[in-house]
Design a protein around this motif. Structure first.
Motif, PDB file in Angstrom:
ATOM      1  N   GLU A 104     -29.408  26.144  41.261  1.00 52.87           N
ATOM      2  CA  GLU A 104     -29.516  26.166  39.794  1.00 52.87           C
ATOM      3  C   GLU A 104     -28.199  26.547  39.120  1.00 52.87           C
ATOM      4  OE1 GLU A 104     -32.823  28.201  38.118  1.00 52.87           O
ATOM      5  OE2 GLU A 104     -34.247  26.894  39.157  1.00 52.87           O
ATOM      6  N   ASN A 105     -27.529  27.561  39.683  1.00 51.12           N
ATOM      7  CA  ASN A 105     -26.245  27.995  39.117  1.00 51.12           C
ATOM      8  C   ASN A 105     -25.196  26.898  39.222  1.00 51.12           C
ATOM      9  OD1 ASN A 105     -26.108  30.406  37.843  1.00 51.12           O
ATOM     10  ND2 ASN A 105     -25.977  31.609  39.733  1.00 51.12           N
ATOM     11  N   ARG A 106     -25.168  26.235  40.375  1.00 50.71           N
ATOM     12  CA  ARG A 106     -24.161  25.187  40.596  1.00 50.71           C
ATOM     13  C   ARG A 106     -24.436  23.995  39.676  1.00 50.71           C
ATOM     14  NH1 ARG A 106     -23.437  25.140  47.124  1.00 50.71           N
ATOM     15  NH2 ARG A 106     -21.255  24.671  46.764  1.00 50.71           N
ATOM     16  N   LEU A 107     -25.713  23.715  39.476  1.00 52.12           N
ATOM     17  CA  LEU A 107     -26.089  22.619  38.577  1.00 52.12           C
ATOM     18  C   LEU A 107     -25.659  22.957  37.147  1.00 52.12           C
ATOM     19  CD1 LEU A 107     -27.639  19.974  39.198  1.00 52.12           C
ATOM     20  CD2 LEU A 107     -29.657  21.055  38.228  1.00 52.12           C
ATOM     21  N   SER A 108     -25.902  24.204  36.776  1.00 51.96           N
ATOM     22  CA  SER A 108     -25.568  24.637  35.426  1.00 51.96           C
ATOM     23  C   SER A 108     -24.043  24.620  35.215  1.00 51.96           C
ATOM     24  CB  SER A 108     -26.202  26.013  35.224  1.00 51.96           C
ATOM     25  OG  SER A 108     -25.518  26.756  34.347  1.00 51.96           O
ATOM     26  N   THR A 109     -23.274  25.010  36.232  1.00 49.24           N
ATOM     27  CA  THR A 109     -21.802  24.951  36.136  1.00 49.24           C
ATOM     28  C   THR A 109     -21.343  23.503  35.972  1.00 49.24           C
ATOM     29  OG1 THR A 109     -21.690  26.865  37.591  1.00 49.24           O
ATOM     30  CG2 THR A 109     -19.654  25.631  37.319  1.00 49.24           C
ATOM     31  N   GLY A 110     -21.964  22.608  36.733  1.00 46.54           N
ATOM     32  CA  GLY A 110     -21.609  21.187  36.651  1.00 46.54           C
ATOM     33  C   GLY A 110     -21.899  20.610  35.279  1.00 46.54           C
ATOM     34  N   LEU A 111     -23.061  20.976  34.732  1.00 48.05           N
ATOM     35  CA  LEU A 111     -23.430  20.469  33.405  1.00 48.05           C
ATOM     36  C   LEU A 111     -22.461  20.976  32.340  1.00 48.05           C
ATOM     37  CD1 LEU A 111     -27.321  20.770  33.551  1.00 48.05           C
ATOM     38  CD2 LEU A 111     -26.003  18.664  33.351  1.00 48.05           C
ATOM     39  N   ALA A 112     -22.081  22.260  32.458  1.00 51.13           N
ATOM     40  CA  ALA A 112     -21.130  22.837  31.483  1.00 51.13           C
ATOM     41  C   ALA A 112     -19.791  22.110  31.579  1.00 51.13           C
ATOM     42  CB  ALA A 112     -20.955  24.325  31.759  1.00 51.13           C
ATOM     43  N   SER A 113     -19.376  21.788  32.792  1.00 49.15           N
ATOM     44  CA  SER A 113     -18.105  21.088  32.980  1.00 49.15           C
ATOM     45  C   SER A 113     -18.153  19.700  32.340  1.00 49.15           C
ATOM     46  CB  SER A 113     -17.807  20.994  34.477  1.00 49.15           C
ATOM     47  OG  SER A 113     -16.812  20.053  34.715  1.00 49.15           O
ATOM     48  N   ILE A 114     -19.270  18.999  32.541  1.00 47.39           N
ATOM     49  CA  ILE A 114     -19.412  17.659  31.942  1.00 47.39           C
ATOM     50  C   ILE A 114     -19.375  17.762  30.413  1.00 47.39           C
ATOM     51  CG2 ILE A 114     -21.041  15.730  31.601  1.00 47.39           C
ATOM     52  CD1 ILE A 114     -21.748  15.970  34.576  1.00 47.39           C
ATOM     53  N   LYS A 115     -20.085  18.766  29.874  1.00 53.16           N
ATOM     54  CA  LYS A 115     -20.084  18.952  28.406  1.00 53.16           C
ATOM     55  C   LYS A 115     -18.654  19.194  27.893  1.00 53.16           C
ATOM     56  CE  LYS A 115     -24.669  20.810  27.492  1.00 53.16           C
ATOM     57  NZ  LYS A 115     -25.408  22.043  27.226  1.00 53.16           N
TER      58      LYS A 115
END
Lengths: 124, 213
Positions: free
Chosen positions: B51-62
């Motif tokens: 979940e944390n890694r997914l959330s980091t990835g989403l923030a990076s894309i944003k």
């Protein structure tokens, strides 16, 4: 040489790009080493056992072609793949004339990169 | 036959090509981040802290999408500066955009680029010629002065018209004569003459000053 014994050096000033690509390569069994500019990349080649280098052409300070020339002076047999964000192939071709094995366009396809890495290391 | 560096279309092409290159970097990061998130999903339970890694990835894309939007908006407004040959120019607005679009070119040559704070004002001029001359001044400094410096653009309003300073405040004045050794210095001087702009060297630190009527 299997993927888990291959060390790939990724040199690009876009740190988020190299760290993410490095992580994806590691998931696939490679060892990834990253550097933010040409000078740091050269230091990695001197100090680490690198099997192949992937260099961005457009970097602050020493650009990709200058870095390639230095790599070829230090370790002439090291395979180098260039990355270019330019629409034209001119600089990639210039890199191949200077000794790069190949060049790929950004954004790149990881499977294409792995194919080139495998071919390069087999021919080493 | 190659275009002259002081040609307006040559300048538009240089800036557009550089921004297109930067957008490729934005897309490359988005692509790798999305790919990494897909890798995590394929790994299933073997992926720790999913979940944390997914959330980091989403923030990076944003973040990258915001970066890309900033660049495309800047590029669009830049392209529209060619709509009029002579019109009111908001100095701060146009220089702000020039910094956004050419910052990477400066960084590649080892310089940081910024616009000094100050109030905005308007002059009437050819907007593309204005930007071309400013860009040539930046190039002159980046190609003649020692790298690793902060390059600062300072617009001033001396009543009528505008004075734009391009300078490296961190360098001693003895570097100033290097600027005139720039191979395209005569082209810059000629272009300034053509557009009725006064060209001089700054007197407090190495740099160039443009005086617009």
């Amino acid at each position: 040489m299997s993927s888990n014994t291959i060390t790939v050096l990724l040199v690009d000033d876009e740190d988020e790009f190299t760290s993410t690509l490095g992580e994806r390569l590691e998931i696939r069994g490679y060892t990834a080493v990253t550097a933010s500019d040409g000078e740091a990349g050269i230091q990695c080649i001197i100090n680490r056992d690198i099997d192949i280098a992937v260099l961005d052409l457009m970097m602050p300070g020493m650009n990709g072609l200058e870095t390639l020339k230095q790599i070829k002076n230090i370790k002439p047999t090291l395979p180098v793949i260039l990355l270019t964000g330019h629409g034209s192939t001119k600089e990639g071709m210039e890199g191949m004339r200077l000794g790069a094995l190949d060049y790929l366009m950004k954004p790149l396809d990881i499977n294409e990169l792995i194919k080139r890495i495998t071919q390069a290391v087999q021919h080493k | 036959m190659k275009n002259s560096p002081n040609d307006k279309s040559f300048f538009m092409g240089r800036v557009t090509a550089s921004v297109a290159h930067e957008l490729q970097n934005v897309l490359a990061i988005i692509r790798e981040t999305a790919g990494l998130m897909q890798d995590f999903m394929m790994m299933g339970d073997a992926c720790q802290d999913f979940e944390n890694r997914l959330s980091t990835g989403l923030a990076s894309i944003k973040n990258q999408v915001s970066r890309g939007v900033g660049l495309t908006q800047g590029l669009n407004r830049f392209a529209h500066t060619a709509d009029h040959l002579h019109c009111p120019i908001d100095i701060r607005d146009i220089l702000d955009r020039l910094v956004l679009l050419t910052e990477r070119m400066a960084r590649n040559k080892g310089f940081s680029l910024s616009l000094a704070p100050g109030a905005s004002h308007t002059i009437n001029h050819d907007p593309v010629a204005f930007q071309t001359l400013c860009f040539l001044c930046l190039e002159a400094l980046e190609q003649t002065l020692p790298s690793g410096q902060a390059l600062v653009i300072t617009p001033e309003s001396p009543g009528k018209g505008a004075r734009i300073g391009f300078a490296c405040p961190g360098l001693p004045m003895d570097s100033a004569p290097l600027i005139r050794t720039w191979p395209n210095w005569n082209d810059l001087a000629e272009a300034c003459c053509q557009y009725g702009v006064e060209l001089s060297l700054t007197d407090t630190c190495p740099g160039i000053c443009l005086g617009f009527p």
